[in-house]
Design a protein around this motif. Sequence first.
Motif, PDB file in Angstrom:
ATOM      1  N   PHE A  12       0.827  -1.204   0.000  1.00 34.25           N
ATOM      2  CA  PHE A  12       0.000   0.000   0.000  1.00 34.25           C
ATOM      3  C   PHE A  12       0.866   1.260   0.000  1.00 34.25           C
ATOM      4  O   PHE A  12       0.668   2.184  -0.800  1.00 34.25           O
ATOM      5  N   VAL A  13       1.848   1.311   0.893  1.00 38.24           N
ATOM      6  CA  VAL A  13       2.732   2.475   0.981  1.00 38.24           C
ATOM      7  C   VAL A  13       3.573   2.600  -0.287  1.00 38.24           C
ATOM      8  O   VAL A  13       3.767   3.702  -0.819  1.00 38.24           O
ATOM      9  N   VAL A  74      11.303  -1.630   2.004  1.00 36.18           N
ATOM     10  CA  VAL A  74      10.807  -0.466   2.749  1.00 36.18           C
ATOM     11  C   VAL A  74      11.909   0.570   2.940  1.00 36.18           C
ATOM     12  O   VAL A  74      11.687   1.783   2.770  1.00 36.18           O
ATOM     13  N   VAL A  75      13.105   0.114   3.292  1.00 35.60           N
ATOM     14  CA  VAL A  75      14.217   1.043   3.493  1.00 35.60           C
ATOM     15  C   VAL A  75      14.512   1.819   2.206  1.00 35.60           C
ATOM     16  O   VAL A  75      14.680   3.047   2.215  1.00 35.60           O
ATOM     17  N   LEU A 133      -5.913  -4.867  -4.786  1.00 35.58           N
ATOM     18  CA  LEU A 133      -6.923  -3.883  -4.399  1.00 35.58           C
ATOM     19  C   LEU A 133      -6.386  -2.938  -3.336  1.00 35.58           C
ATOM     20  O   LEU A 133      -6.581  -1.719  -3.401  1.00 35.58           O
ATOM     21  N   MET A 134      -5.678  -3.482  -2.345  1.00 35.45           N
ATOM     22  CA  MET A 134      -5.116  -2.648  -1.293  1.00 35.45           C
ATOM     23  C   MET A 134      -4.017  -1.736  -1.849  1.00 35.45           C
ATOM     24  O   MET A 134      -3.826  -0.613  -1.377  1.00 35.45           O
ATOM     25  N   GLY A 135      -3.310  -2.239  -2.857  1.00 32.88           N
ATOM     26  CA  GLY A 135      -2.345  -1.372  -3.518  1.00 32.88           C
ATOM     27  C   GLY A 135      -3.029  -0.200  -4.197  1.00 32.88           C
ATOM     28  O   GLY A 135      -2.563   0.941  -4.135  1.00 32.88           O
ATOM     29  N   MET A 136      -4.188  -0.476  -4.828  1.00 30.28           N
ATOM     30  CA  MET A 136      -4.925   0.608  -5.459  1.00 30.28           C
ATOM     31  C   MET A 136      -5.485   1.578  -4.440  1.00 30.28           C
ATOM     32  O   MET A 136      -5.707   2.748  -4.733  1.00 30.28           O
ATOM     33  N   ALA A 137      -5.713   1.095  -3.227  1.00 32.12           N
ATOM     34  CA  ALA A 137      -6.121   2.019  -2.165  1.00 32.12           C
ATOM     35  C   ALA A 137      -5.020   3.044  -1.924  1.00 32.12           C
ATOM     36  O   ALA A 137      -5.292   4.208  -1.608  1.00 32.12           O
ATOM     37  N   GLY A 138      -3.764   2.615  -2.076  1.00 30.16           N
ATOM     38  CA  GLY A 138      -2.652   3.557  -1.997  1.00 30.16           C
ATOM     39  C   GLY A 138      -2.729   4.588  -3.097  1.00 30.16           C
ATOM     40  O   GLY A 138      -2.433   5.776  -2.884  1.00 30.16           O
ATOM     41  N   GLY A 161       6.442  14.466   4.185  1.00 33.16           N
ATOM     42  CA  GLY A 161       5.415  13.978   5.098  1.00 33.16           C
ATOM     43  C   GLY A 161       4.940  12.589   4.724  1.00 33.16           C
ATOM     44  O   GLY A 161       4.736  11.733   5.596  1.00 33.16           O
ATOM     45  N   SER A 162       4.769  12.345   3.426  1.00 32.62           N
ATOM     46  CA  SER A 162       4.329  11.017   3.003  1.00 32.62           C
ATOM     47  C   SER A 162       5.406   9.970   3.285  1.00 32.62           C
ATOM     48  O   SER A 162       5.090   8.815   3.597  1.00 32.62           O
ATOM     49  N   ALA A 163       6.671  10.362   3.195  1.00 29.76           N
ATOM     50  CA  ALA A 163       7.765   9.418   3.447  1.00 29.76           C
ATOM     51  C   ALA A 163       7.790   8.944   4.888  1.00 29.76           C
ATOM     52  O   ALA A 163       8.324   7.865   5.189  1.00 29.76           O
ATOM     53  N   ALA A 164       7.210   9.715   5.799  1.00 33.08           N
ATOM     54  CA  ALA A 164       7.171   9.302   7.204  1.00 33.08           C
ATOM     55  C   ALA A 164       6.387   8.005   7.382  1.00 33.08           C
ATOM     56  O   ALA A 164       6.661   7.228   8.311  1.00 33.08           O
TER      57      ALA A 164
END
Length: 415
Positions: A12-13, A74-75, A133-138, A161-164
Amino acid sequence: MWVWGIGVAVYFVAVTYRTSLGVAGLDATHRFDINASALSTFSILQLLVYAGMQIPVGLLVDRWGTKRILLLGVVLFTAGQFGFALSGSYAMALASRALLGCGDAMTFIAVLRLGTRWFPARRGPMIAQVAALMGMAGNLVTTLVLARVLDSFGWTPTFAGSAAGGLVILLLVIFFLRDHPEGHEPPPVSHSGSGYVRRQITDAWREPGTRLGMWVHFTSQFPGMVFLLLWGMPFLVEAQGIDRGTAGELLTLVVVSNMLCGLVYGQVIARHHAARTPLVLGTVLATATAWAAAIFWPGDHTPMGMLVVLCVVLGACGPASMIGFDFSRPANPPERQGTASGIVNMGGFTASMTTLLAVGVLLDLTHDDYSIAFATVFVLQALGLTQIVRLRGKAAKRERERVVASRVEAVHVPA
């Protein structure tokens, strides 16, 4: 279930970061003083890294498991998003998007593998569609939230801010994610020897189901991704004369349609396995028809009703591309799922990368003629359709052989 949910949250992120440029394309042209070709290079480089990483990531998932790969992903994508927020030059911004693409490349295949470890095989199609679907929620967060935050607070605060969010998800992966349920460790598989990598790739590619899956992904995914990732907003604002607020709502419609279609497609395929190919072909043909109507509509602007239809149809592209994994999954044993998924996942992103570049170059050459530039889509769709038609018979025959063999083996297993 909650462990798999953490993996899906990572994806998602990652999608939120991946698609953030889609609502910031016009801002990027002003911030870095670039033209359409240079703007498309952002997404092309990101997707080039993403596509190039798919097979290596698939091999690493098969070898190291999901947790290590998701941690590394993630890193990398969080560092890339922070770098993009602070970029004051075009070169630094490019490097940041490449880093983001590298981390993003490690998420989806790992999440698919995680699903196969935590859920029974019969739920595979639905689990894959829910993950997408959850990816599209992103993506929905990008179009609904990020666009408005960008207008209100500007470039650096928005992207930083989004990177946090990446830092939060990193902690969840470190402390709570597990590769498989306790007591259900997979049997040991030898990953040693100089021929391991070549053997994994060759064996996966040899299966017609893997190749068919790749071409399904190639043909289905890219029109929607190209529209959402970069060129949808400029097309709607510059070519159609729509204000950015309304254009953002249309992009949101693509995302909502994607999520709804994902639920429907997952349920249909889980209950009717034979529906896979008709769903793919129907989606591709509907996409080509709506795309042609929207870009070749007579007059200065396409009617809003037609643009709405286009966005609804484009929403089906992502769920249709997920069917590619439903062709490769039964064609490969568990220890080769990551590699096979990597090959499949290369398809759509290779097509997207090619189309992003072609559209940017053609826009510059034709002085922003979107009708000519967007017609690139038809070339790649035609190529993909010929390969799907060529491979579907071989893949179906091979799948039937595997089903018969598994039943015979089950009959001869001693009680």
